[in-house]
Design a protein around this motif. Structure first.
Motif, PDB file in Angstrom:
ATOM      1  N   LYS A   1      33.076  16.928  72.679  1.00 16.12           N
ATOM      2  CA  LYS A   1      32.889  18.165  73.433  1.00 16.12           C
ATOM      3  C   LYS A   1      31.398  18.470  73.602  1.00 16.12           C
ATOM      4  CE  LYS A   1      34.002  22.967  73.504  1.00 16.12           C
ATOM      5  NZ  LYS A   1      34.714  24.093  72.944  1.00 16.12           N
TER       6      LYS A   1
ATOM      7  N   TRP B   1      26.488   6.936  68.377  1.00 19.06           N
ATOM      8  CA  TRP B   1      26.908   8.283  68.771  1.00 19.06           C
ATOM      9  C   TRP B   1      27.110   9.165  67.540  1.00 19.06           C
ATOM     10  CZ3 TRP B   1      31.575  10.628  67.400  1.00 19.06           C
ATOM     11  CH2 TRP B   1      31.697  11.941  67.867  1.00 19.06           C
TER      12      TRP B   1
ATOM     13  N   VAL C   1      27.010  25.286  88.195  1.00 19.60           N
ATOM     14  CA  VAL C   1      27.850  26.453  87.875  1.00 19.60           C
ATOM     15  C   VAL C   1      27.316  27.688  88.615  1.00 19.60           C
ATOM     16  CG1 VAL C   1      28.600  28.021  86.045  1.00 19.60           C
ATOM     17  CG2 VAL C   1      28.545  25.566  85.626  1.00 19.60           C
TER      18      VAL C   1
ATOM     19  N   ARG D   1      36.515   7.517  80.628  1.00 20.61           N
ATOM     20  CA  ARG D   1      36.742   6.834  79.355  1.00 20.61           C
ATOM     21  C   ARG D   1      37.207   5.402  79.623  1.00 20.61           C
ATOM     22  NH1 ARG D   1      34.671  10.905  77.985  1.00 20.61           N
ATOM     23  NH2 ARG D   1      35.165  12.254  76.213  1.00 20.61           N
TER      24      ARG D   1
ATOM     25  N   GLY E   1      26.246  21.755  74.191  1.00 17.89           N
ATOM     26  CA  GLY E   1      25.478  22.889  74.726  1.00 17.89           C
ATOM     27  C   GLY E   1      26.370  23.980  75.300  1.00 17.89           C
TER      28      GLY E   1
ATOM     29  N   LEU F   1      36.190  13.328  83.771  1.00 13.31           N
ATOM     30  CA  LEU F   1      35.581  12.662  82.607  1.00 13.31           C
ATOM     31  C   LEU F   1      35.975  11.186  82.606  1.00 13.31           C
ATOM     32  CD1 LEU F   1      36.324  15.271  79.782  1.00 13.31           C
ATOM     33  CD2 LEU F   1      34.347  15.147  81.308  1.00 13.31           C
TER      34      LEU F   1
ATOM     35  N   ILE G   1      15.673  24.213  80.753  1.00  9.09           N
ATOM     36  CA  ILE G   1      16.021  23.121  79.837  1.00  9.09           C
ATOM     37  C   ILE G   1      14.761  22.398  79.341  1.00  9.09           C
ATOM     38  CG2 ILE G   1      16.429  21.194  81.449  1.00  9.09           C
ATOM     39  CD1 ILE G   1      18.843  22.174  78.669  1.00  9.09           C
TER      40      ILE G   1
ATOM     41  N   LEU H   1      34.004  28.159  86.556  1.00  6.68           N
ATOM     42  CA  LEU H   1      34.111  26.821  85.940  1.00  6.68           C
ATOM     43  C   LEU H   1      35.524  26.246  86.056  1.00  6.68           C
ATOM     44  CD1 LEU H   1      31.912  27.028  82.752  1.00  6.68           C
ATOM     45  CD2 LEU H   1      32.034  25.076  84.283  1.00  6.68           C
TER      46      LEU H   1
ATOM     47  N   ALA I   1      24.860  27.043  77.338  1.00  5.30           N
ATOM     48  CA  ALA I   1      25.085  27.086  78.781  1.00  5.30           C
ATOM     49  C   ALA I   1      25.830  28.357  79.181  1.00  5.30           C
ATOM     50  CB  ALA I   1      25.884  25.852  79.206  1.00  5.30           C
TER      51      ALA I   1
ATOM     52  N   PHE J   1      34.199  22.411  79.058  1.00  4.56           N
ATOM     53  CA  PHE J   1      33.189  21.714  78.254  1.00  4.56           C
ATOM     54  C   PHE J   1      33.787  20.501  77.548  1.00  4.56           C
ATOM     55  CE2 PHE J   1      31.581  26.098  78.585  1.00  4.56           C
ATOM     56  CZ  PHE J   1      30.323  25.829  79.115  1.00  4.56           C
TER      57      PHE J   1
ATOM     58  N   LEU K   1      19.682  15.184  77.031  1.00  5.70           N
ATOM     59  CA  LEU K   1      19.838  16.643  76.965  1.00  5.70           C
ATOM     60  C   LEU K   1      19.275  17.298  78.222  1.00  5.70           C
ATOM     61  CD1 LEU K   1      18.875  17.097  73.219  1.00  5.70           C
ATOM     62  CD2 LEU K   1      21.107  17.610  74.215  1.00  5.70           C
TER      63      LEU K   1
ATOM     64  N   SER L   1      24.444  23.368  84.686  1.00 10.36           N
ATOM     65  CA  SER L   1      24.265  24.818  84.824  1.00 10.36           C
ATOM     66  C   SER L   1      23.874  25.183  86.253  1.00 10.36           C
ATOM     67  CB  SER L   1      23.196  25.318  83.858  1.00 10.36           C
ATOM     68  OG  SER L   1      23.725  25.311  82.557  1.00 10.36           O
TER      69      SER L   1
ATOM     70  N   TYR M   1      26.153  10.990  85.021  1.00  9.92           N
ATOM     71  CA  TYR M   1      26.384  11.881  83.883  1.00  9.92           C
ATOM     72  C   TYR M   1      27.804  11.733  83.425  1.00  9.92           C
ATOM     73  CZ  TYR M   1      26.606  16.129  81.080  1.00  9.92           C
ATOM     74  OH  TYR M   1      26.767  17.031  80.077  1.00  9.92           O
TER      75      TYR M   1
ATOM     76  N   LYS N   1      32.958   5.392  76.422  1.00  7.02           N
ATOM     77  CA  LYS N   1      32.491   5.948  77.700  1.00  7.02           C
ATOM     78  C   LYS N   1      32.503   4.908  78.832  1.00  7.02           C
ATOM     79  CE  LYS N   1      31.640  10.283  76.696  1.00  7.02           C
ATOM     80  NZ  LYS N   1      30.617  11.216  77.066  1.00  7.02           N
TER      81      LYS N   1
HETATM   82  C1  HEM Z   1      27.599  24.916  82.235  1.00  2.32           C
HETATM   83  C2  HEM Z   1      26.920  23.916  81.738  1.00  2.32           C
HETATM   84  C3  HEM Z   1      27.558  22.729  81.095  1.00  2.32           C
HETATM   85  C4  HEM Z   1      28.769  22.159  81.323  1.00  2.32           C
HETATM   86  C5  HEM Z   1      29.834  22.615  82.320  1.00  2.32           C
HETATM   87  C6  HEM Z   1      28.882  21.015  80.452  1.00  2.32           C
HETATM   88  C7  HEM Z   1      29.988  20.204  80.392  1.00  2.32           C
HETATM   89  C8  HEM Z   1      30.117  19.149  79.522  1.00  2.32           C
HETATM   90  C9  HEM Z   1      31.294  18.347  79.380  1.00  2.32           C
HETATM   91  C10 HEM Z   1      32.583  18.540  80.167  1.00  2.32           C
HETATM   92  C11 HEM Z   1      31.052  17.417  78.438  1.00  2.32           C
HETATM   93  C12 HEM Z   1      32.030  16.359  77.926  1.00  2.32           C
HETATM   94  C13 HEM Z   1      31.770  15.022  78.559  1.00  2.32           C
HETATM   95  C14 HEM Z   1      32.793  13.985  78.145  1.00  2.32           C
HETATM   96  O1  HEM Z   1      33.664  14.242  77.329  1.00  2.32           O
HETATM   97  O2  HEM Z   1      32.718  12.885  78.699  1.00  2.32           O
HETATM   98  C15 HEM Z   1      29.691  17.603  78.001  1.00  2.32           C
HETATM   99  C16 HEM Z   1      29.063  16.807  77.064  1.00  2.32           C
HETATM  100  C17 HEM Z   1      27.776  16.996  76.672  1.00  2.32           C
HETATM  101  N1  HEM Z   1      26.946  18.037  77.035  1.00  2.32           N
HETATM  102 FE1  HEM Z   1      27.370  19.535  78.291  1.00  2.32          FE
HETATM  103  N2  HEM Z   1      27.728  20.904  79.734  1.00  2.32           N
HETATM  104  C18 HEM Z   1      26.907  21.933  80.076  1.00  2.32           C
HETATM  105  C19 HEM Z   1      25.670  22.207  79.564  1.00  2.32           C
HETATM  106  C20 HEM Z   1      25.051  21.475  78.600  1.00  2.32           C
HETATM  107  C21 HEM Z   1      23.782  21.786  78.000  1.00  2.32           C
HETATM  108  C22 HEM Z   1      22.946  23.028  78.327  1.00  2.32           C
HETATM  109  C23 HEM Z   1      23.495  20.791  77.129  1.00  2.32           C
HETATM  110  C24 HEM Z   1      22.297  20.617  76.220  1.00  2.32           C
HETATM  111  C25 HEM Z   1      21.532  21.572  75.815  1.00  2.32           C
HETATM  112  C26 HEM Z   1      24.581  19.853  77.175  1.00  2.32           C
HETATM  113  C27 HEM Z   1      24.655  18.688  76.453  1.00  2.32           C
HETATM  114  C28 HEM Z   1      25.755  17.859  76.401  1.00  2.32           C
HETATM  115  C29 HEM Z   1      25.796  16.646  75.611  1.00  2.32           C
HETATM  116  C30 HEM Z   1      24.673  16.066  74.770  1.00  2.32           C
HETATM  117  C31 HEM Z   1      27.070  16.105  75.771  1.00  2.32           C
HETATM  118  C32 HEM Z   1      27.610  14.829  75.147  1.00  2.32           C
HETATM  119  C33 HEM Z   1      28.268  15.147  73.833  1.00  2.32           C
HETATM  120  C34 HEM Z   1      28.845  13.914  73.156  1.00  2.32           C
HETATM  121  O3  HEM Z   1      29.254  12.980  73.819  1.00  2.32           O
HETATM  122  O4  HEM Z   1      28.885  13.930  71.918  1.00  2.32           O
HETATM  123  N3  HEM Z   1      25.513  20.294  78.072  1.00  2.32           N
HETATM  124  N4  HEM Z   1      29.148  18.670  78.658  1.00  2.32           N
END
Ligand code: HEM
Length: 622
Positions: A528, A210, A398, A459, A531, A457, A268, A448, A535, A522, A387, A395, A11, A187
């Motif tokens: 960013k 993207w 967390v 890159r 979700g 993360l 989910i 968190l 979440a 997040f 997703l 989650s 992930y 990425k």
């Molecule tokens: C507490 C729960 C969550 C945390 C801590 C979290 C954290 C993160 C973080 C830190 C990133 C950035 C990753 C990066 O920059 O490399 C990310 C990206 C993303 N998250 Fe979450 N996430 C959570 C829940 C969710 C949920 C519920 C969904 C969907 C419904 C989701 C969908 C995504 C997607 C699609 C991305 C990629 C966005 C992009 O690259 O444009 N996440 N998440």
């Protein structure tokens, strides 16, 4: 390919120690064996069951901890002094500086004395940390990175055999990479490892793919959708409450980490493609298939050799065949769901608009299909899988760490229960409650901070750039350590302490903008999390409903809670808890829920701070 070292790139990242070598206990004997890289202060360990802590025993444990900490620091200092990690710089001034440093001259003095040399050079070289493969092999990867960060600062190069990685723990450099110059970063290895499961889904995708997919998906998580999800969160958590209630009656301890994993999978599945995994009650083939694929993603990310790329291996390895058939089952299920959803849309008379939502099926899939999004079925499946994984593991982690932290702080738990009692009573939470449950929200934010999911993360630079004072070339693999940012002792008072009070209740919800990239639960910038609000509310609902009904304590004889990483931070041996009812008879939510009228034209009160975070990613929508 990310070969040769034990890095996880699932992930979002790192690493799981090989199971035979997992750090399972934090015994006094174990610490010195870890080559001095084990930061006692950041490792969680539960010595008591949380019932009646004996102050004398606790004091003794603390003083042993202090001694071990001192010993560890002394070992590290002597290794640094021996030159083991010293930057190899060319020329006499560098040699002189290193020599004086070894003699104990403080860095501030050296900085002043050698400022003329630094200005004479165009740029400084990034500090290098070498020779630590053996030290990091036995533990979750982000832990030694924290120690190295305290030694080398906000950016340093980690040399691991032929590979090198830049480790970033400085908020302004993180902001530069993630937000200000995000177009210069991809990425990288993450996309390579996740290709088999996420393809070109939103998390691994880069460039035009993207941009197009982000623009299609973000609108699906609109306010009305998130508000509708609150009900789903409540129903799913209620099913978990019933399970816990039975365990409380039988006096059985429960392993909460796997229950949280099932809770969030159920949520989910419904939220993304209107599918009820019902994993809290069943272990159907599809649930097993999802876990097979998730585990494979984690295993691949820590494997030294990419076996799965060897053509013949794919066909003969029983494990790879199992993964292939799990993927096939998931893809077939997704295809069925897509077909079913298409039929629903053909029959419905709703007009598509900005806050379009089908009440029977409010899922993201339904929104995407109704929007007549021009997408191939492969891309759609990649997005749905992405997703599913993104929203499930994070989650669950967390919730696991929040309950672990609460079990150690009964005072915080009772303050939390007090808030929930007065705001919710026995009813299901509503969208309005999200703004009222302020302390609950701070508890989740603070959890968190201490346990960011993911902790790092990934890159890769796709252009030459300058990070802080250092020039870097394209092709650098970079880890932005959220773990380090969130625990930086200079930024956070009592950084290791679980202290929800650090966020005033009358202040804004903490986010990367108001914390100036020192807090990134997040991520930040155009990539960013999509979700974040979903979440946050999911976690608030689950925490509130569970603590309203039950008390949670570490089970007697539960194994110490150590950390390991896959996609997120897992426990090494589960989170075994004793769950007791707060009152008798058990509290169940009233079935007459206040109906929530959503005025789609206005902002939902209390959601503004979170919504404004989204508005900070215009490039994602433009
Ligand atoms: C507490 C729960 C969550 C945390 C801590 C979290 C954290 C993160 C973080 C830190 C990133 C950035 C990753 C990066 O920059 O490399 C990310 C990206 C993303 N998250 Fe979450 N996430 C959570 C829940 C969710 C949920 C519920 C969904 C969907 C419904 C989701 C969908 C995504 C997607 C699609 C991305 C990629 C966005 C992009 O690259 O444009 N996440 N998440």
């Amino acid at each position: 390919m990310a070969a040769s070292v034990q890095f996880s790139t699932s992930y979002f990242l790192p690493t799981k120690p090989s199971s035979s070598k997992r750090l399972t206990t934090l015994s006094a004997a174990a610490i010195p064996k870890l080559n001095g890289f084990f930061p006692c202060s950041v490792v969680c360990c539960s010595y008591s069951n949380g019932r009646e802590p004996d102050p004398q025993v606790e004091d003794a444990v603390k003083s042993v901890d202090r001694l071990l900490e001192q010993k560890r620091k002394a070992q590290l200092s002597s290794r640094i002094a021996s030159g083991e990690f010293t930057v190899q710089q060319n020329g006499f001034p560098s040699l002189l500086r290193n020599g004086l440093s070894k003699l104990g001259v403080p860095q501030e003095v050296l900085g002043f004395l050698f400022s003329w040399v630094d200005t004479a050079e165009d740029y400084q070289r990034i500090p290098e940390a070498k020779g630590i493969i053996s030290a990091i092999r036995n533990e979750a990867f982000f832990i030694p990175l924290y120690e190295l960060y305290l030694t080398y600062g906000g950016i340093f190069r980690l040399m691991l055999g032929p590979k090198s990685f830049l480790i970033v723990s400085d908020p302004s450099i993180a902001k530069h990479i993630l937000r200000d110059n995000s177009k210069a970063y991809s990425k990288g290895i993450l996309a390579e490892i996740l290709d088999f499961v996420m393809g070109k889904g939103l998390i691994p995708a880069d460039g035009e793919v993207w941009r197009v997919r982000r623009r299609a998906i973000v609108p699906a998580l609109h306010q009305k959708y998130v508000a509708a999800m609150i009900n789903l969160f409540g129903q799913a958590t209620y099913r978990l409450c019933e399970k816990l209630d039975a365990a409380a009656s039988d006096g059985e301890d429960v392993e909460m980490e796997s229950l949280f994993s099932r809770l969030t999978l159920d949520i989910i599945g419904e939220a993304v493609f209107n599918y009820d995994f019902d994993s809290l009650t069943n272990d159907t083939g599809i649930v097993e298939a999802v876990y097979t694929v998730l585990r494979e993603a984690e295993d691949r990310s820590v494997s030294p050799i990419p076996f799965w790329e060897i053509p013949i291996w794919k066909d003969i390895s029983p494990k790879q065949r199992k993964v292939a058939s799990a993927l096939q089952l998931i893809n077939e299920t997704l295809d069925d769901l897509i077909a079913r959803c298409k039929r629903m849309i053909e029959e419905e008379e709703l007009q598509f608009h900005e806050e379009y939502m089908n009440e029977q099926d409010p899922s993201i899939l339904h929104f995407l299909l109704a929007s007549r999004d021009d997408v191939t079925s492969k891309q759609l499946r990649d997005d749905l899988m992405t997703l599913l994984i993104a929203g499930h593991e994070t989650s669950a982690a967390v919730l696991t760490w929040t309950f672990y932290l609460l079990s150690k702080e009964p005072g915080i738990l009772s303050k939390l229960q007090h808030e929930v009692d007065s705001v919710l009573g026995d009813r299901f939470p509503t969208i309005e409650d999200m703004r009222r449950l302020k302390y609950t929200s701070r508890v989740v934010s603070e959890s968190l901070r201490l346990y960011p999911q993911p902790p790092v993360l990934i890159r890769r630079s796709v252009e030459d750039d300058i990070l802080g004072q250092y020039p870097i070339k394209r092709g650098e693999d970079i880890f932005v350590s959220i773990w380090n940012l969130h625990r930086c002792p200079n930024h956070w008072e009592d950084a290791e302490k679980f202290n929800p009070e650090r966020w005033p209740l009358d202040g804004p919800n903490p986010n990367e903008t108001n914390q100036n990239f020192s807090y990134l639960p997040f991520g930040g910038g155009p990539r960013k999390c999509v979700g974040d609000m979903f979440a946050s509310f999911e976690n608030i609902v689950a925490v509130a409903m569970l603590v309203r009904r039950f008390n949670f304590q570490m089970a007697i004889g539960a194994p110490p809670v150590g950390m390991t990483t896959g996609a997120t931070i897992h426990t090494t041996e589960g989170l075994k808890m004793t769950v007791t009812r707060r009152t008798k008879p058990p509290i169940v939510p009233t079935l007459e829920m206040p109906t929530v009228k959503i005025d789609s034209s206005s902002t939902i009160p209390g959601m503004e701070p979170m919504l404004s975070q989204k508005d900070e990613v215009p490039s994602a929508r433009s």
